[in-house]
Design a protein around this motif. Structure first.
Motif, PDB file in Angstrom:
ATOM      1  N   GLU A  93     -13.277  -8.675  15.261  1.00  0.00           N
ATOM      2  CA  GLU A  93     -12.049  -9.267  15.793  1.00  0.00           C
ATOM      3  C   GLU A  93     -10.900  -9.270  14.793  1.00  0.00           C
ATOM      4  N   GLU A  94     -11.167  -9.139  13.523  1.00  0.00           N
ATOM      5  CA  GLU A  94     -10.100  -9.168  12.526  1.00  0.00           C
ATOM      6  C   GLU A  94      -9.440  -7.813  12.336  1.00  0.00           C
ATOM      7  N   GLY A  95      -9.984  -6.755  12.938  1.00  0.00           N
ATOM      8  CA  GLY A  95      -9.358  -5.449  12.802  1.00  0.00           C
ATOM      9  C   GLY A  95     -10.375  -4.352  12.594  1.00  0.00           C
ATOM     10  N   PHE A 112       6.984  10.826  13.212  1.00  0.00           N
ATOM     11  CA  PHE A 112       6.282   9.878  14.075  1.00  0.00           C
ATOM     12  C   PHE A 112       4.860   9.621  13.575  1.00  0.00           C
ATOM     13  N   ILE A 113       4.219  10.668  13.043  1.00  0.00           N
ATOM     14  CA  ILE A 113       2.872  10.506  12.491  1.00  0.00           C
ATOM     15  C   ILE A 113       2.908   9.543  11.310  1.00  0.00           C
ATOM     16  N   ILE A 114       3.864   9.750  10.416  1.00  0.00           N
ATOM     17  CA  ILE A 114       3.974   8.903   9.222  1.00  0.00           C
ATOM     18  C   ILE A 114       4.299   7.462   9.597  1.00  0.00           C
ATOM     19  N   ARG A 115       5.224   7.286  10.550  1.00  0.00           N
ATOM     20  CA  ARG A 115       5.571   5.931  10.992  1.00  0.00           C
ATOM     21  C   ARG A 115       4.382   5.250  11.666  1.00  0.00           C
ATOM     22  N   GLY A 116       3.652   6.023  12.473  1.00  0.00           N
ATOM     23  CA  GLY A 116       2.477   5.465  13.153  1.00  0.00           C
ATOM     24  C   GLY A 116       1.408   5.033  12.176  1.00  0.00           C
ATOM     25  N   LYS A 122      -0.433  -1.574   8.275  1.00  0.00           N
ATOM     26  CA  LYS A 122       0.027  -2.959   8.168  1.00  0.00           C
ATOM     27  C   LYS A 122      -0.800  -3.876   9.069  1.00  0.00           C
ATOM     28  N   MET A 123      -1.155  -3.384  10.259  1.00  0.00           N
ATOM     29  CA  MET A 123      -1.916  -4.189  11.209  1.00  0.00           C
ATOM     30  C   MET A 123      -3.393  -4.263  10.851  1.00  0.00           C
ATOM     31  N   HIS A 124      -3.911  -3.177  10.244  1.00  0.00           N
ATOM     32  CA  HIS A 124      -5.338  -3.105   9.921  1.00  0.00           C
ATOM     33  C   HIS A 124      -5.498  -2.648   8.462  1.00  0.00           C
ATOM     34  N   PRO A 125      -5.247  -3.519   7.512  1.00  0.00           N
ATOM     35  CA  PRO A 125      -5.263  -3.125   6.097  1.00  0.00           C
ATOM     36  C   PRO A 125      -6.599  -2.596   5.609  1.00  0.00           C
ATOM     37  N   ASN A 126      -7.689  -2.940   6.286  1.00  0.00           N
ATOM     38  CA  ASN A 126      -9.009  -2.470   5.854  1.00  0.00           C
ATOM     39  C   ASN A 126      -9.394  -1.128   6.452  1.00  0.00           C
ATOM     40  N   LEU A 127      -8.532  -0.574   7.301  1.00  0.00           N
ATOM     41  CA  LEU A 127      -8.767   0.751   7.869  1.00  0.00           C
ATOM     42  C   LEU A 127      -8.093   1.786   6.978  1.00  0.00           C
TER      43      LEU A 127
END
Length: 310
Positions: A93-95, A112-116, A122-127
């Motif tokens: 649940e944390e990402g 767009f790839i770089i921005r994505g 930022k949303m999933h720092p452990n990925l």
């Protein structure tokens, strides 16, 4: 079949793949840090399990046969699935956890790839996300070997390969440019006797846009410029063009990103249909993506679709 499922080990796939690369028992032993005897014994063990030979002895080398090549592909798929399993096990649940590998060679989609990727991190720092820029043939080969989860490239002739699944994300128009001015390709070809005398910086033969440009010239009875610099990467290209006052082929997207006034009333561009490239995303239709890779693919594709008019 039951014997194969019960007795084949993951180390067997690794050993055969290395042996197929080196074609030599001793070099395989050195790479795997085992004895040559252990390599020979394991190879015989695997062939007994499969009830077929995997190599042909030729001039002192072990040459992999068709069954061996199929065995290696199966091993790569199993390895890819295990990597995806590890990623999925790290999802909660944390990402997302794990790694997603992306290859690309598309100026039109690059921003767009770089921005994505930045947004996802930022949303999933452990990925962990790997972005690899490479030539199109290397990207396609890497995808087949399960090195990448998916790639962004031009889609020319890709549909002919049954393992690849594609999604078109837009068409890129190309023009001729110097550091000071831009030209429509039809205008350049109509006055080729003038433009061919200049220095040109072009992709190396074999890259899609170079081959298409050569075909457009040949169809009109024209030849490549004699004063030519060939490159297999855009890195350093802008500096070479500036230092030599050269002409080159550039995608319209890159010109826009540089801030050149291509939309102003004093610049009128025409395009050749054969000098367009369809760009998109490619993945393997016979390999299941991890949950993290599906998430990353979906986010980037949605970002592209929202900003590019197909």
């Amino acid at each position: 079949m039951e014997n194969i499922r019960k007795n084949l080990k993951l180390r067997h796939f690794r050993l055969i793949e290395v042996l197929a690369e080196t074609k030599n028992i001793r070099r395989t032993a050195d790479r795997l840090n085992i004895t040559p005897g252990a390599v020979s014994k394991s190879c015989l063990e695997i062939e007994n399990i499969l009830k077929t030979k995997l190599f042909i002895r030729k001039y002192g080398s072990l040459v992999p046969n068709k069954i061996c090549e199929r065995f290696i592909i199966a091993g790569r798929r199993i390895n890819a699935e295990l990597k995806h399993l590890m990623t999925d096990l790290g999802t909660h649940e944390e990402g997302f956890y794990g790694r997603v590998k992306i290859g690309f060679q598309t100026p039109m989609l690059q921003d767009f790839i770089i921005r994505g990727v930045s947004e996802i991190k930022k949303m999933h720092p452990n990925l962990n996300l790997t972005l690899n820029y490479a030539a199109r043939p290397e990207l396609l080969a890497g995808l087949e070997a399960n090195f990448y989860d998916f790639i962004f490239v031009n889609l020319t002739n890709i549909k002919a390969y049954s393992r690849f699944k594609t999604l078109s994300l837009g068409t890129e128009q190309y023009i001729v440019a110097t550091m000071k001015k831009i030209f429509s390709i039809p205008d350049v070809l109509e006055k080729w006797h003038e433009f061919s005398s200049f220095i040109w910086v072009l992709p190396v033969a074999g890259l899609a846009m170079r081959d298409r440009f050569e075909s457009a010239l040949a169809a009109r009875g024209l030849a490549l410029p004699s004063r030519l610099i060939e490159m297999n990467s855009p890195i350093g290209g802008e500096q070479i063009i500036a230092l030599t006052d050269a002409y080159t082929l550039l995608p319209l997207t890159m010109i826009r990103n540089l801030g050149w006034p291509i939309d102003s009333s004093d610049v009128s561009l025409r395009f050749l249909p054969e000098m367009q490239l369809e760009n998109g995303i490619v993945w393997l239709n016979d390999t299941e993506l991890s949950a993290a890779a599906k998430y990353v693919r979906r986010l980037i594709v949605n970002k592209i679709n929202k900003n590019i008019e197909l």
